[in-house]
Design a protein around this motif. Structure first.
Motif, PDB file in Angstrom:
ATOM      1  N   LYS A  55       0.842  -1.206   0.000  1.00  7.23           N
ATOM      2  CA  LYS A  55       0.000   0.000   0.000  1.00  7.23           C
ATOM      3  C   LYS A  55       0.872   1.248   0.000  1.00  7.23           C
ATOM      4  CE  LYS A  55      -4.544  -1.302   1.353  1.00  7.23           C
ATOM      5  NZ  LYS A  55      -4.702  -2.270   2.458  1.00  7.23           N
ATOM      6  N   ARG A  56       1.940   1.213   0.811  1.00  4.72           N
ATOM      7  CA  ARG A  56       2.840   2.359   0.920  1.00  4.72           C
ATOM      8  C   ARG A  56       3.500   2.628  -0.437  1.00  4.72           C
ATOM      9  NH1 ARG A  56       8.114   2.646   1.464  1.00  4.72           N
ATOM     10  NH2 ARG A  56       8.332   0.441   1.932  1.00  4.72           N
ATOM     11  N   ILE A  57       3.947   1.571  -1.087  1.00  2.81           N
ATOM     12  CA  ILE A  57       4.622   1.716  -2.381  1.00  2.81           C
ATOM     13  C   ILE A  57       3.655   2.232  -3.447  1.00  2.81           C
ATOM     14  CG2 ILE A  57       5.604   0.308  -4.264  1.00  2.81           C
ATOM     15  CD1 ILE A  57       7.134  -1.101  -1.799  1.00  2.81           C
ATOM     16  N   GLU A  58       2.434   1.757  -3.385  1.00  7.68           N
ATOM     17  CA  GLU A  58       1.412   2.216  -4.328  1.00  7.68           C
ATOM     18  C   GLU A  58       1.194   3.724  -4.183  1.00  7.68           C
ATOM     19  OE1 GLU A  58      -3.173   1.167  -4.940  1.00  7.68           O
ATOM     20  OE2 GLU A  58      -1.955  -0.567  -4.374  1.00  7.68           O
ATOM     21  N   THR A  59       1.103   4.193  -2.937  1.00  5.92           N
ATOM     22  CA  THR A  59       0.919   5.626  -2.673  1.00  5.92           C
ATOM     23  C   THR A  59       2.113   6.415  -3.194  1.00  5.92           C
ATOM     24  OG1 THR A  59      -0.138   4.913  -0.640  1.00  5.92           O
ATOM     25  CG2 THR A  59       0.275   7.268  -0.852  1.00  5.92           C
ATOM     26  N   GLU A  60       3.318   5.912  -2.888  1.00  7.64           N
ATOM     27  CA  GLU A  60       4.543   6.583  -3.350  1.00  7.64           C
ATOM     28  C   GLU A  60       4.593   6.662  -4.871  1.00  7.64           C
ATOM     29  OE1 GLU A  60       7.897   5.640   0.061  1.00  7.64           O
ATOM     30  OE2 GLU A  60       8.024   4.667  -1.892  1.00  7.64           O
ATOM     31  N   ASN A  61       4.275   5.550  -5.536  1.00  7.46           N
ATOM     32  CA  ASN A  61       4.328   5.526  -6.996  1.00  7.46           C
ATOM     33  C   ASN A  61       3.343   6.510  -7.614  1.00  7.46           C
ATOM     34  OD1 ASN A  61       6.351   3.662  -6.967  1.00  7.46           O
ATOM     35  ND2 ASN A  61       5.057   1.921  -7.463  1.00  7.46           N
ATOM     36  N   ALA A  62       2.217   6.727  -6.925  1.00  9.39           N
ATOM     37  CA  ALA A  62       1.225   7.667  -7.445  1.00  9.39           C
ATOM     38  C   ALA A  62       1.694   9.103  -7.238  1.00  9.39           C
ATOM     39  CB  ALA A  62      -0.111   7.440  -6.755  1.00  9.39           C
ATOM     40  N   GLU A  63       2.457   9.332  -6.158  1.00 11.89           N
ATOM     41  CA  GLU A  63       2.902  10.679  -5.832  1.00 11.89           C
ATOM     42  C   GLU A  63       4.112  11.105  -6.664  1.00 11.89           C
ATOM     43  OE1 GLU A  63       4.256  13.201  -1.894  1.00 11.89           O
ATOM     44  OE2 GLU A  63       3.534  11.165  -1.661  1.00 11.89           O
ATOM     45  N   PHE A  64       5.041  10.173  -6.872  1.00 15.67           N
ATOM     46  CA  PHE A  64       6.268  10.505  -7.593  1.00 15.67           C
ATOM     47  C   PHE A  64       6.225   9.944  -9.009  1.00 15.67           C
ATOM     48  CE2 PHE A  64       7.286  10.605  -3.094  1.00 15.67           C
ATOM     49  CZ  PHE A  64       7.862  11.856  -2.985  1.00 15.67           C
ATOM     50  N   VAL A  65       5.633  10.716  -9.884  1.00 20.11           N
ATOM     51  CA  VAL A  65       5.525  10.281 -11.276  1.00 20.11           C
ATOM     52  C   VAL A  65       6.681  10.878 -12.082  1.00 20.11           C
ATOM     53  CG1 VAL A  65       3.042   9.905 -11.281  1.00 20.11           C
ATOM     54  CG2 VAL A  65       3.929  12.181 -11.716  1.00 20.11           C
ATOM     55  N   PRO A  66       7.131  10.179 -13.123  1.00 19.16           N
ATOM     56  CA  PRO A  66       8.252  10.686 -13.923  1.00 19.16           C
ATOM     57  C   PRO A  66       7.973  12.084 -14.483  1.00 19.16           C
ATOM     58  CG  PRO A  66       7.745   8.417 -14.512  1.00 19.16           C
ATOM     59  CD  PRO A  66       6.663   8.876 -13.586  1.00 19.16           C
ATOM     60  N   VAL A  67       9.009  12.900 -14.549  1.00 19.18           N
ATOM     61  CA  VAL A  67       8.897  14.256 -15.082  1.00 19.18           C
ATOM     62  C   VAL A  67       8.495  14.186 -16.558  1.00 19.18           C
ATOM     63  CG1 VAL A  67      10.265  16.274 -15.762  1.00 19.18           C
ATOM     64  CG2 VAL A  67      10.561  15.273 -13.479  1.00 19.18           C
ATOM     65  N   VAL A  68       7.503  14.976 -16.927  1.00 17.29           N
ATOM     66  CA  VAL A  68       7.107  15.074 -18.332  1.00 17.29           C
ATOM     67  C   VAL A  68       7.593  16.425 -18.846  1.00 17.29           C
ATOM     68  CG1 VAL A  68       5.171  15.143 -19.958  1.00 17.29           C
ATOM     69  CG2 VAL A  68       5.072  13.632 -17.959  1.00 17.29           C
ATOM     70  N   ILE A  69       8.489  16.383 -19.833  1.00 11.98           N
ATOM     71  CA  ILE A  69       9.026  17.632 -20.360  1.00 11.98           C
ATOM     72  C   ILE A  69       8.115  18.133 -21.466  1.00 11.98           C
ATOM     73  CG2 ILE A  69      11.044  18.784 -21.368  1.00 11.98           C
ATOM     74  CD1 ILE A  69      12.730  16.567 -20.095  1.00 11.98           C
ATOM     75  N   ALA A  70       7.197  19.001 -21.086  1.00 10.16           N
ATOM     76  CA  ALA A  70       6.236  19.575 -22.029  1.00 10.16           C
ATOM     77  C   ALA A  70       5.663  20.829 -21.393  1.00 10.16           C
ATOM     78  CB  ALA A  70       5.117  18.590 -22.306  1.00 10.16           C
ATOM     79  N   GLN A  71       5.090  21.684 -22.207  1.00 14.22           N
ATOM     80  CA  GLN A  71       4.452  22.896 -21.717  1.00 14.22           C
ATOM     81  C   GLN A  71       3.524  22.565 -20.552  1.00 14.22           C
ATOM     82  OE1 GLN A  71       5.242  25.826 -22.924  1.00 14.22           O
ATOM     83  NE2 GLN A  71       3.778  27.049 -21.786  1.00 14.22           N
ATOM     84  N   GLY A  72       3.728  23.244 -19.422  1.00 10.39           N
ATOM     85  CA  GLY A  72       2.854  23.020 -18.269  1.00 10.39           C
ATOM     86  C   GLY A  72       3.312  21.908 -17.342  1.00 10.39           C
ATOM     87  N   GLY A  73       4.351  21.188 -17.739  1.00  4.66           N
ATOM     88  CA  GLY A  73       4.894  20.130 -16.878  1.00  4.66           C
ATOM     89  C   GLY A  73       5.483  20.735 -15.607  1.00  4.66           C
ATOM     90  N   ILE A  74       5.618  19.936 -14.568  1.00  2.00           N
ATOM     91  CA  ILE A  74       6.108  20.443 -13.284  1.00  2.00           C
ATOM     92  C   ILE A  74       7.474  19.848 -12.962  1.00  2.00           C
ATOM     93  CG2 ILE A  74       5.646  20.557 -10.781  1.00  2.00           C
ATOM     94  CD1 ILE A  74       3.582  22.157 -12.291  1.00  2.00           C
ATOM     95  N   ILE A  75       8.361  20.723 -12.504  1.00  2.00           N
ATOM     96  CA  ILE A  75       9.689  20.268 -12.090  1.00  2.00           C
ATOM     97  C   ILE A  75       9.979  20.806 -10.701  1.00  2.00           C
ATOM     98  CG2 ILE A  75      12.167  20.642 -12.527  1.00  2.00           C
ATOM     99  CD1 ILE A  75      11.582  20.225 -15.416  1.00  2.00           C
ATOM    100  N   GLN A  76      10.529  19.934  -9.865  1.00  2.00           N
ATOM    101  CA  GLN A  76      10.902  20.373  -8.523  1.00  2.00           C
ATOM    102  C   GLN A  76      12.370  20.783  -8.533  1.00  2.00           C
ATOM    103  OE1 GLN A  76       9.132  18.112  -5.456  1.00  2.00           O
ATOM    104  NE2 GLN A  76      10.593  18.746  -3.897  1.00  2.00           N
ATOM    105  N   TYR A  77      12.611  21.984  -8.030  1.00  2.00           N
ATOM    106  CA  TYR A  77      13.979  22.497  -7.963  1.00  2.00           C
ATOM    107  C   TYR A  77      14.113  23.218  -6.623  1.00  2.00           C
ATOM    108  CZ  TYR A  77      18.136  25.280  -9.050  1.00  2.00           C
ATOM    109  OH  TYR A  77      19.382  25.853  -9.027  1.00  2.00           O
ATOM    110  N   GLY A  78      15.137  22.844  -5.853  1.00  2.00           N
ATOM    111  CA  GLY A  78      15.339  23.458  -4.543  1.00  2.00           C
ATOM    112  C   GLY A  78      14.114  23.334  -3.639  1.00  2.00           C
ATOM    113  N   GLY A  79      13.357  22.257  -3.815  1.00  2.00           N
ATOM    114  CA  GLY A  79      12.198  22.021  -2.965  1.00  2.00           C
ATOM    115  C   GLY A  79      10.951  22.770  -3.404  1.00  2.00           C
ATOM    116  N   SER A  80      11.057  23.585  -4.457  1.00  2.00           N
ATOM    117  CA  SER A  80       9.880  24.320  -4.942  1.00  2.00           C
ATOM    118  C   SER A  80       9.469  23.811  -6.320  1.00  2.00           C
ATOM    119  CB  SER A  80      10.188  25.819  -5.058  1.00  2.00           C
ATOM    120  OG  SER A  80      10.564  26.326  -3.814  1.00  2.00           O
ATOM    121  N   MET A  81       8.208  24.040  -6.642  1.00  2.00           N
ATOM    122  CA  MET A  81       7.677  23.578  -7.926  1.00  2.00           C
ATOM    123  C   MET A  81       7.783  24.668  -8.985  1.00  2.00           C
ATOM    124  SD  MET A  81       6.887  20.583  -7.183  1.00  2.00           S
ATOM    125  CE  MET A  81       6.473  19.560  -5.773  1.00  2.00           C
ATOM    126  N   TYR A  82       8.262  24.292 -10.148  1.00  2.00           N
ATOM    127  CA  TYR A  82       8.366  25.208 -11.282  1.00  2.00           C
ATOM    128  C   TYR A  82       7.586  24.617 -12.450  1.00  2.00           C
ATOM    129  CZ  TYR A  82      12.037  27.670  -8.762  1.00  2.00           C
ATOM    130  OH  TYR A  82      12.732  28.391  -7.834  1.00  2.00           O
TER     131      TYR A  82
END
Ligand SMILES: [Zn+2]
Length: 220
Positions: A55-82
């Motif tokens: 269950k824990r791994i399932e939750t983690e996998n849902a939270e940490f999805v691979p970065v999608v490099i496209a307009q509007g995609g989200i990247i974490q840098y220095g703990g903040s979202m860009y």
């Protein structure tokens, strides 16, 4: 319902050990002499624990999805979202809450950008703390590691994963202090943690962040 192990690995060991891997599959390590029925009895006994891990791994996998490099995609840098903004720019640039990227930027280029950012930041943070802590390191290396944030070799060569650039600054600083503490003490004994606390009193918060966000290493 009985949980079927994905694999049973027999080795020269005396006890049975269970691991739930990052896909939520059960891996069993067992002694050569353990029969299937003994192993399955053990697995059945540990069913609650296995289910909890899955269950824990399932939750983690849902939270940490691979970065999608496209307009509007989200990247974490220095703990903040860009937010990714594909623009007519020469190189990757942070701008407000946006990360501007030239057209056709791929994952390799983004990793390279992170690596360059990490090289600058880590040199600066390592030198800052090394001087404050009165320790000398031999070499500073950056790695692409997905399983460890930093390391200190026998000869006091330091290595840090560029992925630390995704973490909040106080987490990056903690990893730096942790490895610098290894210059004088290569173990994780009580004395080591006392030194960590002395040089970085809030280290427990950073440790907790790392434990909770381990999976961030795998998203890019
Ligand atoms: Zn350590």
């Amino acid at each position: 319902m009985m949980i079927e192990p994905k694999s049973i690995i027999k080795t020269r060991r005396r006890t049975i050990a269970l691991v739930v891997n990052s896909n939520g599959e059960l891996i069993v390590r067992a002694p050569y002499y353990a029969t299937r029925s003994i192993i399955m009895e053990f697995v059945e006994h540990k069913q609650d624990w296995i289910t909890k891990q899955q269950k824990r791994i399932e939750t983690e996998n849902a939270e940490f999805v691979p970065v999608v490099i496209a307009q509007g995609g989200i990247i974490q840098y220095g703990g903040s979202m860009y937010t990714i903004d594909i623009e007519n720019v020469e190189k990757i640039t942070l701008f407000g809450n946006y990360i501007l990227m030239p057209k056709n930027t791929d994952a390799t280029q983004l990793r390279q950008w992170f690596l360059e950012e990490a090289a600058r930041t880590l040199k600066h943070r390592v030198d800052f703390y090394a001087e404050r802590m009165q320790v000398e390191y031999k070499k500073l290396r950056l790695s692409n590691a997905k399983t460890r944030w930093g390391s200190c070799s026998y000869y006091n060569g330091l290595s840090f994963s560029w992925r630390l650039m995704m973490c909040p600054p106080e987490v990056l600083d903690y990893v730096v202090v942790h490895e610098l503490c290894h210059i004088k003490n290569k173990s994780h004994n009580k004395g080591f943690w006392q030194q960590v606390e002395l040089n970085f009193p809030t280290y427990r918060n950073s440790e907790q962040w790392l434990k909770k966000n381990r999976k961030i290493m795998e998203i890019l």
